[in-house]
Design a protein around this motif. Structure first.
Motif, PDB file in Angstrom:
ATOM      1  N   SER A   8      11.121  -1.944   4.836  1.00 58.77           N
ATOM      2  CA  SER A   8      11.402  -2.419   4.059  1.00 58.77           C
ATOM      3  C   SER A   8      10.974  -0.800   3.277  1.00 58.77           C
ATOM      4  O   SER A   8      12.489  -0.180   2.561  1.00 58.77           O
ATOM      5  N   ASP A   9      10.205  -0.468   3.259  1.00 54.21           N
ATOM      6  CA  ASP A   9      10.192   0.967   2.576  1.00 54.21           C
ATOM      7  C   ASP A   9      10.721   1.958   2.916  1.00 54.21           C
ATOM      8  O   ASP A   9      11.606   3.202   2.806  1.00 54.21           O
ATOM      9  N   ASP A 121       8.414  -6.178   5.433  1.00 52.00           N
ATOM     10  CA  ASP A 121       7.200  -6.070   5.146  1.00 52.00           C
ATOM     11  C   ASP A 121       5.999  -5.098   5.560  1.00 52.00           C
ATOM     12  O   ASP A 121       6.059  -5.763   6.715  1.00 52.00           O
TER      13      ASP A 121
END
Length: 140
Positions: A8-9, A121
């Protein structure tokens, strides 16, 4: 191992990089940890215009990469004929269209067929020096 996910990041970093490059295209290589895309590799000498991006793969260090990512400022997140040639350098190829949101990107295999990449994540391992290491020992 086939790449099936993106951290996600990492996706958020890609989207911000595309926004920051607009109206020029953004382009980089993708790095994966197992089946998860975790990093981008921005190579020196990458040249971008409003119509194209050129990545000098000869600048790539001796490392494996999972694919490519680039933006289409036009908003069309589908591969062009030139993109299909570019796609031969990796397993997963991401195109992000303007306005560079989580709804404006697609992933493709080498043949230009759309594939699904799950956003997950991911816990990044500390790969660098800590701030204390950079500052030296306390004098106190």
């Amino acid at each position: 191992m086939a790449v099936k996910k993106i951290a996600s990041d990492t996706l958020d970093f890609i989207l911000e990089s595309c926004r920051s490059s607009h109206p020029h295209e953004f382009g980089a290589l993708l790095e994966a940890d197992g089946d998860v895309i975790t990093h981008i590799i921005y190579l020196p000498g990458t040249d971008a215009t409003t119509q194209s991006v050129s990545i000098n793969t000869w600048m790539l260090p001796n490392m494996r990469h999972a694919g490519t990512v680039h933006s289409h400022p036009s908003g069309i997140a589908r591969p062009s004929g030139q993109d299909l040639i570019f796609f031969q350098t990796g397993e997963v190829n991401i195109i992000v269209g303007s306005p560079y949101t989580r709804k404006s990107w697609n992933a493709f295999d080498r043949g230009g067929n759309k594939i699904q990449i799950e956003i997950v994540d991911y816990e990044f391992q500390d790969e660098g020096l800590l701030d204390e290491d950079l500052m030296g020992e306390d004098d106190g």
